[in-house]
Design an enzyme around this catalytic site. Sequence first.
Site, PDB file in Angstrom:
ATOM      1  N   SER A  46      12.510   9.248  -1.148  1.00  0.00           N
ATOM      2  CA  SER A  46      11.959  10.420  -1.736  1.00  0.00           C
ATOM      3  C   SER A  46      12.761  10.837  -3.110  1.00  0.00           C
ATOM      4  CB  SER A  46      12.311  11.529  -0.598  1.00  0.00           C
ATOM      5  OG  SER A  46      12.124  12.866  -1.168  1.00  0.00           O
ATOM      6  N   TYR A 104      18.519  15.497   5.392  1.00  0.00           N
ATOM      7  CA  TYR A 104      17.048  14.609   4.938  1.00  0.00           C
ATOM      8  C   TYR A 104      17.316  14.034   3.610  1.00  0.00           C
ATOM      9  CZ  TYR A 104      12.289  13.485   3.452  1.00  0.00           C
ATOM     10  OH  TYR A 104      11.441  12.881   2.933  1.00  0.00           O
TER      11      TYR A 104
HETATM   12  N1  LIG Z   1       5.220  14.377   2.294  1.00  0.00           N
HETATM   13  C1  LIG Z   1       6.108  14.442   1.594  1.00  0.00           C
HETATM   14  O1  LIG Z   1       6.010  15.476   0.599  1.00  0.00           O
HETATM   15  C2  LIG Z   1       7.130  13.103   1.272  1.00  0.00           C
HETATM   16  C3  LIG Z   1       7.658  13.090   0.114  1.00  0.00           C
HETATM   17  C4  LIG Z   1       8.614  11.997  -0.034  1.00  0.00           C
HETATM   18  C5  LIG Z   1       8.919  11.267   0.917  1.00  0.00           C
HETATM   19  N2  LIG Z   1       8.079  11.406   1.998  1.00  0.00           N
HETATM   20  C6  LIG Z   1       8.224  10.428   3.388  1.00  0.00           C
HETATM   21  O2  LIG Z   1       7.096   9.778   3.461  1.00  0.00           O
HETATM   22  C7  LIG Z   1       7.267   9.124   4.890  1.00  0.00           C
HETATM   23  C8  LIG Z   1       6.137   9.731   5.454  1.00  0.00           C
HETATM   24  O3  LIG Z   1       5.558  11.184   5.788  1.00  0.00           O
HETATM   25  P1  LIG Z   1       4.693  11.690   5.581  1.00  0.00           P
HETATM   26  O4  LIG Z   1       4.534  12.741   4.655  1.00  0.00           O
HETATM   27  O5  LIG Z   1       3.279  10.710   5.771  1.00  0.00           O
HETATM   28  O6  LIG Z   1       4.548  12.717   6.962  1.00  0.00           O
HETATM   29  P2  LIG Z   1       3.752  12.910   8.378  1.00  0.00           P
HETATM   30  O7  LIG Z   1       2.295  12.917   7.953  1.00  0.00           O
HETATM   31  O8  LIG Z   1       4.601  13.877   9.147  1.00  0.00           O
HETATM   32  O9  LIG Z   1       4.080  11.151   8.986  1.00  0.00           O
HETATM   33  C9  LIG Z   1       5.348  11.060   9.479  1.00  0.00           C
HETATM   34  C10 LIG Z   1       5.040   9.500  10.339  1.00  0.00           C
HETATM   35  O10 LIG Z   1       6.359   9.275  10.754  1.00  0.00           O
HETATM   36  C11 LIG Z   1       6.374   8.992  12.176  1.00  0.00           C
HETATM   37  N3  LIG Z   1       7.377   9.340  12.953  1.00  0.00           N
HETATM   38  C12 LIG Z   1       8.145  10.472  12.757  1.00  0.00           C
HETATM   39  N4  LIG Z   1       9.185  10.508  13.845  1.00  0.00           N
HETATM   40  C13 LIG Z   1       9.126   9.374  14.506  1.00  0.00           C
HETATM   41  C14 LIG Z   1       9.709   8.569  15.510  1.00  0.00           C
HETATM   42  N5  LIG Z   1      10.593   9.187  16.416  1.00  0.00           N
HETATM   43  N6  LIG Z   1       9.305   7.506  16.002  1.00  0.00           N
HETATM   44  C15 LIG Z   1       8.252   6.530  15.289  1.00  0.00           C
HETATM   45  N7  LIG Z   1       7.603   7.519  14.395  1.00  0.00           N
HETATM   46  C16 LIG Z   1       7.990   8.449  13.956  1.00  0.00           C
HETATM   47  C17 LIG Z   1       4.822  10.009  12.660  1.00  0.00           C
HETATM   48  O11 LIG Z   1       4.408   9.567  13.719  1.00  0.00           O
HETATM   49  P3  LIG Z   1       4.556  10.093  15.236  1.00  0.00           P
HETATM   50  O12 LIG Z   1       4.659  11.386  15.174  1.00  0.00           O
HETATM   51  O13 LIG Z   1       3.023   9.744  16.036  1.00  0.00           O
HETATM   52  O14 LIG Z   1       5.561   9.371  15.878  1.00  0.00           O
HETATM   53  C18 LIG Z   1       4.021   9.752  11.389  1.00  0.00           C
HETATM   54  O15 LIG Z   1       3.196   8.756  11.607  1.00  0.00           O
HETATM   55  C19 LIG Z   1       8.438   9.882   5.368  1.00  0.00           C
HETATM   56  O16 LIG Z   1       9.391   8.872   5.650  1.00  0.00           O
HETATM   57  C20 LIG Z   1       8.853  10.864   4.493  1.00  0.00           C
HETATM   58  O17 LIG Z   1      10.404  11.152   4.570  1.00  0.00           O
HETATM   59  C21 LIG Z   1       7.289  12.429   2.284  1.00  0.00           C
END
Ligand SMILES: NC(=O)c1ccc[n+]([C@@H]2O[C@H](COP(=O)([O-])OP(=O)(O)OC[C@H]3O[C@@H](n4cnc5c(N)ncnc54)[C@H](OP(=O)(O)O)[C@@H]3O)[C@@H](O)[C@H]2O)c1
Length: 263
Positions: free
Chosen positions: A137, A150
């Site tokens: 990120s 985070y």
């Molecule tokens: N959205 C943003 O603005 C943003 C910006 C920069 C980076 N990111 C990064 O992008 C990545 C994906 O995030 P997203 O935005 O797509 O959010 P999201 O829609 O909330 O997806 C998060 C994913 O992580 C999985 N996860 C969370 N806790 C877990 C656990 N204990 N065991 C296994 N799986 C787990 C969730 O699956 P389950 O809940 O089904 O387990 C879900 O598939 C993250 O690493 C986040 O830090 C996001």
Amino acid sequence: MSCTLITGASSGIGKEFAREFARRGNDLVLVARSIEALRELAGELRGGGREIHVRAEDLSEPEGPGRIYEFCRENGIRIDLLVNCAGFGFAGRYDAMPPAVLQEMVQVNAASLAMMVRLFLPGMISRNAGGVINVSSLSGFQGVALIGLYSATKSFIITLTESLREELAGTKVKATVVCPGYVRTAFHERAGQEPGQSLLPISDARLVVRSAIRGLQKNRLLVFPTALDALLVFLQRILPRRFVLKTAALMAPLGNRDEVLRR
Ligand SMILES: NC(=O)c1ccc[n+]([C@@H]2O[C@H](COP(=O)([O-])OP(=O)(O)OC[C@H]3O[C@@H](n4cnc5c(N)ncnc54)[C@H](OP(=O)(O)O)[C@@H]3O)[C@@H](O)[C@H]2O)c1
């Protein structure tokens, strides 16, 4: 069988990775806790001779990565591309952060990611092919107040990928870290962030995924999905650190700060 393994595939960016790699004809292993969401996605992506495996696993458990590795080994699935996308955030003062959430975040965002790479990389190195995409990120480039742990876990991912890449020099195995700003997914709601008031523009998960895959193909270390993401990191490197830290805290998509501070 050669395959792409994606953690965090049940939602958001990970789900888009799954769709994009399926479009490109890859076999997939989809990992997350929400088995129903994974099954539904697998149903959407099956066809054209593709194999789609689903594996419900909780990456907050230290044994999670080992179980995923065993699942692949027992089923004769060879992982040539690993996408570490699972992760979550928490918005609030660090001194009020529930210790259980602290442990869970370090495990999911950092320790399990590191172990996934440790388990799957040797096979890639011995075949002299394959790659790892880690999802970090913009917050990983400096500490960000109110999402401090985070941002620290996201720094960990960048640093680990940098060193991996040096170790992989001279092989055909690639390592890329994608560093998005603010992406439209369930992430912020789950982190209690209500991102409505963010100063950052909102990107689409597909843009993040496509730029990450392009970056891996071109053997780039750092991938910034938008020009603004790249500009912010460039400025972060040349501006005084105190200014950078204050600005990062203001730009983070936290939503209602008073509410976040009351936690
Ligand atoms: N959205 C943003 O603005 C943003 C910006 C920069 C980076 N990111 C990064 O992008 C990545 C994906 O995030 P997203 O935005 O797509 O959010 P999201 O829609 O909330 O997806 C998060 C994913 O992580 C999985 N996860 C969370 N806790 C877990 C656990 N204990 N065991 C296994 N799986 C787990 C969730 O699956 P389950 O809940 O089904 O387990 C879900 O598939 C993250 O690493 C986040 O830090 C996001």
